[in-house]
Design a protein around this motif. Sequence first.
Motif, PDB file in Angstrom:
ATOM      1  N   MET A   1       0.839  -1.199   0.000  1.00 54.08           N
ATOM      2  CA  MET A   1       0.000   0.000   0.000  1.00 54.08           C
ATOM      3  C   MET A   1       0.871   1.245   0.000  1.00 54.08           C
ATOM      4  N   ARG A   2       0.323   2.318  -0.577  1.00 55.87           N
ATOM      5  CA  ARG A   2       1.053   3.572  -0.580  1.00 55.87           C
ATOM      6  C   ARG A   2       1.119   4.115   0.837  1.00 55.87           C
ATOM      7  N   PRO A   3       2.315   4.547   1.313  1.00 58.61           N
ATOM      8  CA  PRO A   3       2.437   4.978   2.703  1.00 58.61           C
ATOM      9  C   PRO A   3       1.742   6.293   3.008  1.00 58.61           C
ATOM     10  N   THR A   4       1.646   7.176   2.063  1.00 68.10           N
ATOM     11  CA  THR A   4       1.028   8.468   2.326  1.00 68.10           C
ATOM     12  C   THR A   4       0.043   8.821   1.226  1.00 68.10           C
ATOM     13  N   THR A   5      -0.938   9.637   1.556  1.00 65.17           N
ATOM     14  CA  THR A   5      -1.918  10.108   0.584  1.00 65.17           C
ATOM     15  C   THR A   5      -1.407  11.396  -0.056  1.00 65.17           C
ATOM     16  N   PRO A   6      -1.395  11.481  -1.407  1.00 64.57           N
ATOM     17  CA  PRO A   6      -0.914  12.704  -2.050  1.00 64.57           C
ATOM     18  C   PRO A   6      -1.760  13.904  -1.661  1.00 64.57           C
ATOM     19  N   GLN A   7      -1.103  15.008  -1.480  1.00 66.87           N
ATOM     20  CA  GLN A   7      -1.784  16.216  -1.018  1.00 66.87           C
ATOM     21  C   GLN A   7      -2.320  17.047  -2.190  1.00 66.87           C
ATOM     22  N   PRO A   8      -3.398  17.796  -1.943  1.00 64.56           N
ATOM     23  CA  PRO A   8      -3.895  18.715  -2.972  1.00 64.56           C
ATOM     24  C   PRO A   8      -2.843  19.773  -3.296  1.00 64.56           C
ATOM     25  N   LEU A   9      -2.946  20.333  -4.482  1.00 65.88           N
ATOM     26  CA  LEU A   9      -2.053  21.413  -4.907  1.00 65.88           C
ATOM     27  C   LEU A   9      -2.809  22.727  -4.925  1.00 65.88           C
ATOM     28  N   SER A  10      -2.159  23.774  -4.475  1.00 62.14           N
ATOM     29  CA  SER A  10      -2.740  25.096  -4.637  1.00 62.14           C
ATOM     30  C   SER A  10      -2.658  25.486  -6.110  1.00 62.14           C
ATOM     31  N   GLU A  11      -3.450  26.478  -6.488  1.00 61.73           N
ATOM     32  CA  GLU A  11      -3.387  26.950  -7.876  1.00 61.73           C
ATOM     33  C   GLU A  11      -1.991  27.475  -8.202  1.00 61.73           C
ATOM     34  N   ALA A  12      -1.363  28.152  -7.254  1.00 65.05           N
ATOM     35  CA  ALA A  12      -0.020  28.692  -7.486  1.00 65.05           C
ATOM     36  C   ALA A  12       0.989  27.569  -7.715  1.00 65.05           C
ATOM     37  N   ALA A  13       0.899  26.501  -6.897  1.00 68.96           N
ATOM     38  CA  ALA A  13       1.812  25.370  -7.066  1.00 68.96           C
ATOM     39  C   ALA A  13       1.560  24.670  -8.392  1.00 68.96           C
ATOM     40  N   PHE A  14       0.297  24.546  -8.791  1.00 66.60           N
ATOM     41  CA  PHE A  14      -0.018  23.936 -10.079  1.00 66.60           C
ATOM     42  C   PHE A  14       0.569  24.754 -11.223  1.00 66.60           C
ATOM     43  N   ARG A  15       0.439  26.072 -11.140  1.00 65.58           N
ATOM     44  CA  ARG A  15       0.970  26.915 -12.218  1.00 65.58           C
ATOM     45  C   ARG A  15       2.497  26.844 -12.274  1.00 65.58           C
ATOM     46  N   ASP A  16       3.134  26.707 -11.139  1.00 63.88           N
ATOM     47  CA  ASP A  16       4.590  26.507 -11.149  1.00 63.88           C
ATOM     48  C   ASP A  16       4.947  25.204 -11.847  1.00 63.88           C
ATOM     49  N   LEU A  17       4.195  24.144 -11.542  1.00 60.73           N
ATOM     50  CA  LEU A  17       4.413  22.853 -12.194  1.00 60.73           C
ATOM     51  C   LEU A  17       4.148  22.958 -13.693  1.00 60.73           C
ATOM     52  N   TYR A  18       3.092  23.648 -14.060  1.00 64.22           N
ATOM     53  CA  TYR A  18       2.761  23.845 -15.479  1.00 64.22           C
ATOM     54  C   TYR A  18       3.907  24.531 -16.215  1.00 64.22           C
ATOM     55  N   ARG A  19       4.408  25.621 -15.651  1.00 64.93           N
ATOM     56  CA  ARG A  19       5.495  26.361 -16.309  1.00 64.93           C
ATOM     57  C   ARG A  19       6.755  25.502 -16.421  1.00 64.93           C
ATOM     58  N   ARG A  20       7.033  24.727 -15.401  1.00 64.02           N
ATOM     59  CA  ARG A  20       8.242  23.894 -15.428  1.00 64.02           C
ATOM     60  C   ARG A  20       8.135  22.803 -16.487  1.00 64.02           C
ATOM     61  N   LEU A  21       6.990  22.133 -16.550  1.00 67.52           N
ATOM     62  CA  LEU A  21       6.816  21.074 -17.546  1.00 67.52           C
ATOM     63  C   LEU A  21       6.740  21.640 -18.956  1.00 67.52           C
ATOM     64  N   ARG A  22       6.129  22.794 -19.090  1.00 74.16           N
ATOM     65  CA  ARG A  22       6.079  23.426 -20.412  1.00 74.16           C
ATOM     66  C   ARG A  22       7.482  23.793 -20.874  1.00 74.16           C
ATOM     67  N   GLY A  23       8.323  24.205 -19.951  1.00 71.73           N
ATOM     68  CA  GLY A  23       9.694  24.556 -20.306  1.00 71.73           C
ATOM     69  C   GLY A  23      10.517  23.365 -20.739  1.00 71.73           C
ATOM     70  N   ARG A  24      10.127  22.158 -20.310  1.00 74.07           N
ATOM     71  CA  ARG A  24      10.850  20.939 -20.676  1.00 74.07           C
ATOM     72  C   ARG A  24      10.311  20.304 -21.951  1.00 74.07           C
ATOM     73  N   ALA A  25       9.174  20.776 -22.436  1.00 70.48           N
ATOM     74  CA  ALA A  25       8.506  20.126 -23.564  1.00 70.48           C
ATOM     75  C   ALA A  25       9.215  20.427 -24.879  1.00 70.48           C
ATOM     76  N   LEU A  26       9.021  19.519 -25.844  1.00 69.25           N
ATOM     77  CA  LEU A  26       9.512  19.747 -27.197  1.00 69.25           C
ATOM     78  C   LEU A  26       8.624  20.772 -27.888  1.00 69.25           C
ATOM     79  N   ASP A  27       9.201  21.470 -28.874  1.00 66.13           N
ATOM     80  CA  ASP A  27       8.369  22.419 -29.615  1.00 66.13           C
ATOM     81  C   ASP A  27       7.543  21.726 -30.689  1.00 66.13           C
ATOM     82  N   GLY A  28       7.846  20.467 -30.957  1.00 58.23           N
ATOM     83  CA  GLY A  28       7.042  19.693 -31.903  1.00 58.23           C
ATOM     84  C   GLY A  28       7.406  19.895 -33.354  1.00 58.23           C
ATOM     85  N   GLY A  29       8.435  20.679 -33.643  1.00 59.94           N
ATOM     86  CA  GLY A  29       8.865  20.862 -35.019  1.00 59.94           C
ATOM     87  C   GLY A  29       7.886  21.684 -35.828  1.00 59.94           C
ATOM     88  N   ALA A  30       8.054  21.660 -37.130  1.00 59.58           N
ATOM     89  CA  ALA A  30       7.241  22.493 -38.017  1.00 59.58           C
ATOM     90  C   ALA A  30       5.764  22.137 -37.936  1.00 59.58           C
TER      91      ALA A  30
END
Length: 312
Positions: A1-30
């Motif tokens: 069993m998983r030892p801990t329950t994942p916690q909710p994210l605030s909108e600010a934390a979600f937006r930080d995650l969004y910006r970080r993952l977007r920065g790692r993404a490929l541009d997808g080419g032409a």
Amino acid sequence: MRPTTPQPLSEAAFRDLYRRLRGRALDGGAERRGALDRLTPERVVAAAAEVRSGRTVSLAATVETRSGPDSPEPASHRMTAPTRGETGTPGLAFARDQFAMNVHGDVDTHLDALCHVIFDGELYGGVPASTVTPDGAGALSVGLVRDGIVGRGVLLDVPRLRGVRWLEPGDQVTAEDLAAAEAAQRTTAGPGDLLFVRVGHRLRRRTLGPWDVTRARAGLHPTAMDFLADRGVSVLGSDGNSDAAPSAVPEVGFPVHVLAVNAMGLHLLDWLDFEELVPVCEQQGRWHFLCVIAPLRLPAATGSPVNPIAVL
């Protein structure tokens, strides 16, 4: 069993995650194909070379035409021919039918195109949301995958990891769960792979009956998307729709959709069915396989029904 329950994210934390993952993404080419640019011809050839038995297994659920708590707008299928006068008579006649469906419903297997998710007025790669009009999607439509998606599929079975038949609605899969499933199943997802995450939705639905999945469903915690970015996968699929309900981000209803499609450029496969695949993987002792996905050629559509095929 998983030892801990994942916690909710605030909108600010979600937006930080969004910006970080977007920065790692490929541009997808032409063509702005997103993460599919990692699925190179060489990786397709390598995936094909792993076929051992030639066994094929569908990953799609049977299309449903009856309404239910998770399907208020079911697909429709009706016969248009033969008429009564065309049966039982000599000569030629044809059986004909007509089919229609809500592509992005909550029960039938489908693919989400990169134009499907709008966040802050933009699509993936900063494409303006205004490119989606009443006439269809002018960019990032399902037409990008008109030649299909073929690659190495990897199935991670989270209920199997936890020793349960399925995850209960509302439960959330973490990055730690995914890494532990890799280790337990002796497999690893890598660049260009098609990652499939089983939460047991289909088995629970068949056993206990359908329910209102808009209120409660198992899925990935948004922070699990770091795992996908680290592995460099090209596609994400689940037997749910990848998003849990209630959402881990109260202000964002579908945070995994936003991160996967809009930030990372991942095509999503929703409401798959792994119940036939799991025993085959167990029998063969491996959880990776060649996978073939063939969307309909709908050049301006935001998604398509699909019948993915695993070839082992």
